[in-house]
Design an enzyme around this catalytic site. Structure first.
Site, PDB file in Angstrom:
ATOM      1  N   HIS A   1      79.620  -5.300 -16.690  1.00 44.25           N
ATOM      2  CA  HIS A   1      78.595  -4.742 -16.580  1.00 44.25           C
ATOM      3  C   HIS A   1      78.840  -3.277 -17.236  1.00 44.25           C
ATOM      4  O   HIS A   1      79.667  -2.459 -17.066  1.00 44.25           O
ATOM      5  CB  HIS A   1      79.088  -4.241 -14.904  1.00 44.25           C
ATOM      6  CG  HIS A   1      78.683  -5.272 -13.670  1.00 44.25           C
ATOM      7  ND1 HIS A   1      77.741  -5.391 -13.478  1.00 44.25           N
ATOM      8  CD2 HIS A   1      79.145  -6.218 -13.713  1.00 44.25           C
ATOM      9  CE1 HIS A   1      77.630  -7.039 -12.745  1.00 44.25           C
ATOM     10  NE2 HIS A   1      78.116  -7.374 -12.740  1.00 44.25           N
TER      11      HIS A   1
ATOM     12  N   HIS B   1      75.184 -13.594 -10.683  1.00 42.94           N
ATOM     13  CA  HIS B   1      75.954 -13.600  -9.697  1.00 42.94           C
ATOM     14  C   HIS B   1      75.668 -14.576  -8.121  1.00 42.94           C
ATOM     15  O   HIS B   1      74.464 -14.579  -8.266  1.00 42.94           O
ATOM     16  CB  HIS B   1      75.566 -12.353  -9.053  1.00 42.94           C
ATOM     17  CG  HIS B   1      76.087 -11.407 -10.287  1.00 42.94           C
ATOM     18  ND1 HIS B   1      76.180 -10.989 -10.725  1.00 42.94           N
ATOM     19  CD2 HIS B   1      77.841 -10.277 -10.667  1.00 42.94           C
ATOM     20  CE1 HIS B   1      76.647  -9.924 -12.279  1.00 42.94           C
ATOM     21  NE2 HIS B   1      77.371  -9.987 -11.004  1.00 42.94           N
TER      22      HIS B   1
ATOM     23  N   TRP C   1      83.508  -0.964  -8.607  1.00 42.29           N
ATOM     24  CA  TRP C   1      84.196  -1.480  -8.485  1.00 42.29           C
ATOM     25  C   TRP C   1      85.505  -1.866  -8.815  1.00 42.29           C
ATOM     26  O   TRP C   1      86.402  -2.996  -8.399  1.00 42.29           O
ATOM     27  CB  TRP C   1      83.843  -3.255  -8.316  1.00 42.29           C
ATOM     28  CG  TRP C   1      81.839  -3.174  -8.012  1.00 42.29           C
ATOM     29  CD1 TRP C   1      81.650  -3.868  -6.319  1.00 42.29           C
ATOM     30  CD2 TRP C   1      80.974  -2.614  -8.790  1.00 42.29           C
ATOM     31  NE1 TRP C   1      80.375  -3.036  -6.612  1.00 42.29           N
ATOM     32  CE2 TRP C   1      79.922  -2.843  -7.608  1.00 42.29           C
ATOM     33  CE3 TRP C   1      80.806  -2.459 -10.104  1.00 42.29           C
ATOM     34  CZ2 TRP C   1      78.652  -2.601  -8.434  1.00 42.29           C
ATOM     35  CZ3 TRP C   1      78.914  -2.028 -10.813  1.00 42.29           C
ATOM     36  CH2 TRP C   1      78.527  -1.695  -9.756  1.00 42.29           C
TER      37      TRP C   1
HETATM   38 ZN   LIG Z   1      79.263  -9.282 -12.153  1.00 40.65          ZN
END
Ligand SMILES: [Zn+2]
Length: 429
Positions: free
Chosen positions: A60, A211, A316
């Site tokens: 990402h 995903h 994340w």
């Molecule tokens: Zn991802």
């Protein structure tokens, strides 16, 4: 006598053979014993590992290097990460996203990571992230292959404008169709999103990378729909399922039916071990699930599995260095791929197998291929996994793009050697 632009001398390839590599005009011109050849530049790789470049099939880049903005993820869960990113993407500007992504690409090049597939969030009416990542793709093209996936982070149906924005992103030149079926409102919506996203890819002649089932819920079975739609639309070999963590928790009987369907549809699997081991199992007490998909079991069925990195310094995941050997090292442990053959496989999963998943052309150490390679301070692929060593030299498309001096530790112990490298020469059979 042959003359090359660059001659990489005496390196050990991942398969254990020792070969010189002659590079001319951006391509590998010759390999083997090239003693007596001339070159504009000679790189002495004797005793070192010479590998094709590392490849990351899941990243990402719009979110990378943003850790702590607007604040850190306190629960450590996927869902809090998505909420934080929702705030961050409102504030972010195109220039700031470009700056962060280019800085990350510098890290990647220094680690010999020369091809990256990055998802880019399409749930934003301004499509700032898409604009930024298209700029970055162009800027790094001379040295790094960046593929972009249109990724409706907040749900293709769940977010009211995601569908229109995802289609706009594809029109703007984003390469691949993405999705997040387990984040839609219902299982039925998730399955419908898989169907529609695969139809969009089939219509436009694009690859698919969803995903898929990034959850501990064993009933999240969107991979089954993905296998079905792949078959129905003739997309075999063009589809990847990222994460597939629910498979960790699924009933064994169901998995025994599922894996042949995935194999038949020629869907590739992209687990992301650093992130899966961190984000999954957060609702468990003990025993705590690992949350990594069934890697060895898929490989036994002939399914292509590649390790992805997913995140570096973002909402994340707080760590990461663009080192695909860190990713493979974690995967090796969590999937218990500890035999010599399995460790060797972990190395090919972050090189050749990821290149196959990304449909890279001209990849690999063979005459006629693109002259991209990495010289590592290790004696073999398995030793590289153990040491995660310095990348002494990185060549991309025929040009040296990064160098690092060999950096042995100096000991000051009476009666002991003056320096230590932690290399260990034993048979790895
Ligand atoms: Zn991802």
């Amino acid at each position: 006598m042959a003359t090359f632009d660059i001659l990489v001398k005496g390196g050990t390839l991942p398969d254990g053979t020792v070969k010189d590599i002659g590079i001319t005009g951006g391509l590998i011109a010759a390999m083997g014993d090239l003693t007596g050849s001339d070159a504009g530049e000679v790189i002495d790789a004797a005793g070192d590992l010479v590998s094709p470049p590392f490849v990351d099939p899941h990243f990402h880049m719009d979110a990378t290097l943003s850790y702590g903005t607007p604040r850190i993820n306190a629960s450590g869960t996927l869902l809090e990460g998505i909420a934080l990113w929702g705030e961050l993407k409102q504030q972010a500007t195109v220039d700031e996203m470009v700056d962060r992504a280019l800085a990350y690409c510098d890290w990647a090049v220094s680690m010999g990571l020369l091809a990256v597939r990055s998802h880019v969030d399409t749930c934003d009416d301004t499509l700032k992230g898409v604009e930024a990542m298209l700029q970055v793709r162009e800027a790094v093209k001379p040295y790094l292959d960046l593929q972009l996936v249109a990724f409706p982070q907040d749900g293709f149906y769940r977010d009211p404008t995601a569908k229109a924005n995802t289609l706009r992103a594809l029109d703007m030149g984003v390469d691949i169709v993405g999705g997040i079926p387990h984040f839609e409102r219902t299982m039925a919506d998730g399955a419908a999103s898989v169907r529609e996203l695969c139809e969009i890819a089939a219509d436009r002649g694009l690859l698919v990378d969803l995903h898929c089932d990034e959850t501990d819920d064993p009933h999240s079975r969107h991979i089954e729909s993905l296998a079905y739609e792949t078959q129905r639309l003739g997309l075999q070999g063009r589809v990847a399922g990222s994460h597939l963590t629910s498979m960790h928790s699924m009933d064994n009987y169901y998995v025994s039916k599922l894996l042949p369907l995935i194999a038949e549809a020629e869907i590739a699997a992209i687990p992301n071990p650093l992130i899966n081991i961190t984000l999954q199992g957060r609702h468990d007490s003990y025993p705590k699930r690992r949350g990594l998909t069934r890697v060895k079991e898929m490989q036994a069925q002939g399914i292509t599995v590649g390790w992805g990195q997913d995140c570096v310094r973002d909402p994340w995941y707080s760590l990461g260095t663009a080192d695909m050997l860190d990713v493979a090292f974690m995967g090796l442990h969590v999937a218990q791929m500890t035999s010599p053959a399995e460790m060797q496989r972990c190395f090919t999963m972050v090189t050749e197998e990821n290149a196959k998943i990304m449909h890279l052309t001209g990849y690999g150490l063979a005459p006629g291929n693109t002259a991209s390679l990495v010289v590592l301070d290790a004696g073999s692929a398995i030793e590289a996994l153990r040491l995660r060593p310095d990348r002494l030299c990185v060549i991309s498309k025929g040009k040296v793009v990064s160098r690092q001096a060999r950096n042995d530790a100096r000991l000051t112990l009476a009666g002991r050697p003056g320096s230590v490298r932690r290399r260990h020469k034993i048979s790895e059979g």
